[in-house]
Design an enzyme around this catalytic site. Structure first.
Site, PDB file in Angstrom:
ATOM      1  N   ARG A 171       0.854  -1.195   0.000  1.00  0.00           N
ATOM      2  CA  ARG A 171       0.000   0.000   0.000  1.00  0.00           C
ATOM      3  C   ARG A 171       0.889   1.244   0.000  1.00  0.00           C
ATOM      4  O   ARG A 171       1.535   1.546   1.001  1.00  0.00           O
ATOM      5  CB  ARG A 171      -0.927   0.018   1.215  1.00  0.00           C
ATOM      6  N   ASP A 454      -3.480   2.824  14.456  1.00  0.00           N
ATOM      7  CA  ASP A 454      -2.677   3.384  13.376  1.00  0.00           C
ATOM      8  C   ASP A 454      -3.195   4.778  13.074  1.00  0.00           C
ATOM      9  O   ASP A 454      -3.999   5.346  13.827  1.00  0.00           O
ATOM     10  CB  ASP A 454      -2.678   2.468  12.149  1.00  0.00           C
TER      11      ASP A 454
END
Length: 540
Positions: A171, A454
Site C-alpha cells: 500500500r 494506526d
C-alpha cells in the site's frame, strides 16, 4: 553523518534528494529508479493537483448543505454489463489478509503468519520518516527475492522466511501526501508515485518471473477519477518496463464516504487492473466525521459505539459485497485490530469472541476474505470463512437477492442509543496523544490497550474531538458541554495518567510536549486540518 544528495551527484537531471543517503540506500535510490519516478511525476503531477482541488470543492459544497451521491454522468457504467479482469492464481484465495508496517522483522513475521496475503503498508501503519520509507523499500526488495532475514540481538533470536510465505501486496501513501525528501524540477514528488514507483521499478519483473506479480492496495480514493489516474500510472509503468498491460493488480480501499457512492465506477476505471474492493472501516468512520463535521445531524457518538451493525456501516458493507460480486471482483472485509494479551486470558477470551463474531458476520454477508493485524488472529479469522467457503477460494458467485443498497441508507448516521461520554472523550485524548508521540518517534503501528492503533484510528480520535468542540449543542451524556476548558483539563489528566502507566523515564523519552502541540492544533483549531499526518509530517 551522511549528507543530503543534490543535483549533479550522479542523479538524473533536476532531481534532488534532501534526505540523508545512508550506506545501502543507493541500491534503492539508483539513478534509473529515480528517473522512473521522475517521469511519472512530470506526466501526472498536474492531474493529481487538480484532483486534490476537486476534493476541496466537494467539501465546500457539503459544508453548504449538499450531500454526496452517485455521479449523474456515470449512469451508463452502473447500468452496463461488464466485469473486471480475472486475477492471477496467487490472488484467487484471499481468505485472511494480514497488514503491517514495512520494517524488516514485521515483514518476515507477517509473511510467515499463515495468512493468504500480506499488505506491506507505507501509509497508515508506517510513520513516513525518510529512513522508514527507504529502508522499507529495501526490506521489500529482499522479501521479493526471498533473501530477507533479521537478527534480534537483544533477544538472541533470528527471523527467516518460511518456504510458503503469504502473497505480497503493497500500500503506497495516498494521493494527498508529499514525499518532501525528493524534489523533481524543484517540486516535492507525490508520495504515492514515489512508493509505487520504487517498488514497481525494482520488483515487478522479479515478481513476474517468480510466478506472482506487482500487487497493490490503493488508499483514500474519493472518486473514480482518482482511480483513473492510478490506472494511467499503471499503464505508463508497465509500458516503460515492457510488461503486459494488466500485470498490475490493485485492490481499492473504500474508506471515504465519497468512494462509497462510486464503487462501480472505481472498479470500472481500474477494470483490467482491478483486484477488488476492501471495507476500510476505520478510515471510513473518519471520513464520515470529517466530511460532515459542520452538520449537527451527523454528529456520531463515542468511537466504541460505532460498530459494523449500526445502519450506515451495515449499508456500506452490504453495498460493497453487492457491487464486487456483480462485477466479478473480490470483496475483502475490515480489520480485526485486537492484539492478544500475554497476561490476561479473560481479556483474550472476550476479545477473541468478538473477533470471531465479526468474521462470522462478514463471511455470512458474502465477503471473500478479511483483514487482521496480528498473526495470532489468522486462524481465528479463517475458521468462520472456511465454514462458509467449503473449499472454494471465494464466494463471488454469491449475489445479493434484494435490491442494491440505496444512497439514503449510506447516509443514515443515526446510532440507536448512541452517547457521547467522558470516557469516550478521555479515550480519544489518551489514544491520540500516545499515537502521535510514537509516530513522531518513527512508529506507525502502536499497540495500545490491546488494540493496534494506526493513523486511521488516531484520525477518528482527533476528528471527533474537533467536531464535539465546534458544535455548541454537543453535550456529554451527563449534560455537560464539550468545551475547551473541559478538553484542556482532561488533556492534563490523561497526560498524567500516561506518565504514571509507562513510568517517568519512558515518558520523558517520548516527545509528548510536541505531541500535545500537534494534537491541540488538529483537534481544536478553527479550521479543520485535512489530515493530522500532514501537520505532523512537517516536523519529522
Amino acid at each position: 553523518m551522511t549528507q543530503p544528495s543534490t543535483e549533479g551527484a550522479g542523479l538524473p537531471d533536476a532531481i534532488t534528494i534532501l534526505g540523508d543517503v545512508a550506506p545501502g540506500y543507493e541500491r534503492i535510490l539508483s539513478p534509473e529508479a529515480l528517473g522512473f519516478v521522475a517521469a511519472m511525476h512530470r506526466e501526472f503531477e498536474g492531474r493529481r493537483r487538480q484532483l486534490l482541488a476537486d476534493r476541496r470543492r466537494r467539501q465546500e459544497a457539503i459544508d453548504s448543505g449538499a450531500n454526496p451521491g452517485a455521479p449523474a454522468d456515470t449512469r451508463a457504467i452502473r447500468q452496463g454489463e461488464w466485469q473486471v479482469a480475472r486475477v492471477p492464481q496467487d490472488m484467487q484465495r484471499r481468505t485472511v489478509e494480514i497488514t503491517g508496517p514495512v520494517d524488516r522483522k514485521m515483514i518476515i513475521n507477517a509473511l510467515n503468519s499463515g495468512a493468504n496475503t500480506f499488505m506491506a503498508d507505507f501509509e497508515d501503519a508506517t510513520s513516513p520518516t525518510w529512513s522508514n520509507v527507504v529502508e522499507g523499500q529495501s526490506n521489500l526488495f529482499d522479501a521479493v527475492r526471498r533473501q530477507i532475514d533479521f537478527r534480534d540481538e537483544a533477544r538472541g533470536k533470528e527471523y527467516k522466511l518460511s518456504e510458503n510465505p503469504a502473497t505480497l501486496m503493497v500500500r503506497p501513501r495516498g494521493w494527498h501526501f508529499p514525499e518532501k525528501h525528493v524534489l523533481v524540477d524543484g517540486q516535492e514528488i507525490s508520495a504515492s508515485l514515489f512508493d509505487f514507483g520504487m517498488y514497481f521499478f525494482h520488483n515487478a519483473k522479479e515478481l513476474v518471473q517468480r510466478g506472482s506479480g506487482p500487487y497493490f492496495y490503493l488508499p483514500k480514493l474519493e472518486s473514480h477519477r482518482e482511480a483513473a489516474l492510478w490506472n494511467d500510472v499503471f499503464l505508463m509503468a508497465q509500458q516503460r518496463l515492457g510488461l503486459e498491460s494488466g500485470t498490475i493488480k490493485a485492490t481499492v480501499l473504500v474508506e471515504t464516504i465519497h468512494a462509497a457512492f462510486e464503487m462501480e465506477e472505481i472498479l470500472y476505471a481500474l477494470r483490467e487492473h482491478s483486484a477488488g474492493l476492501n471495507a476500510g472501516r476505520w478510515d471510513y468512520i473518519f471520513s464520515v466525521i470529517k466530511t460532515f463535521r459542520a452538520r449537527q445531524e451527523m454528529v456520531l457518538p463515542d468511537r466504541a459505539q460505532i460498530t459494523m451493525s449500526v445502519p450506515f456501516m451495515r449499508a456500506y458493507a452490504e453495498r460493497l459485497v453487492h457491487v464486487c460480486h456483480k462485477r466479478g471482483a473480490h470483496a475483502i472485509g475490515g480489520m480485526a485490530a485486537f492484539i492478544p494479551s500475554r497476561r490476561d486470558e479473560a481479556v483474550n477470551e472476550r476479545a477473541l469472541a468478538a473477533v470471531r463474531g465479526d468474521k462470522e458476520r462478514e463471511a455470512g454477508d458474502g465477503f471473500d476474505g478479511t483483514w487482521v493485524a496480528h498473526p495470532d488472529l489468522v486462524e481465528v479469522a479463517r475458521e468462520p470463512f472456511e465454514a462458509v467457503l467449503k473449499g472454494r477460494p471465494h464466494q463471488k458467485d454469491r449475489r445479493r437477492e434484494v435490491s442494491a443498497i440505496s444512497d439514503q441508507e449510506l447516509l443514515n448516521f443515526r446510532v440507536a442509543e448512541g452517547r457521547i461520554t467522558e470516557e469516550g472523550l478521555r479515550t480519544n485524548i489518551n489514544v491520540g496523544l500516545q499515537y502521535i508521540a510514537w509516530w513522531m518517534q518513527g512508529l506507525g503501528a502502536v499497540a495500545l490497550y490491546n488494540l493496534m492503533e494506526d493513523a486511521a484510528t488516531a484520525e477518528i480520535s482527533r476528528s471527533q474531538i474537533w467536531q464535539w468542540l465546534h458544535r455548541p449543542d454537543v453535550v456529554l451524556d451527563d449534560g455537560r458541554r464539550v468545551d475547551r476548558e473541559l478538553y484542556e483539563r482532561l488533556v492534563d489528566e490523561e497526560l498524567m495518567a500516561i506518565r504514571e502507566a509507562m513510568g517517568s523515564e519512558r515518558y520523558e523519552a517520548l516527545p509528548f510536549e510536541r505531541a500535545r502541540q500537534i494534537f491541540d492544533e488538529v483537534a481544536t483549531s478553527e479550521d479543520f486540518p485535512e489530515f493530522f499526518t500532514l501537520v505532523a509530517y512537517e516536523t519529522l
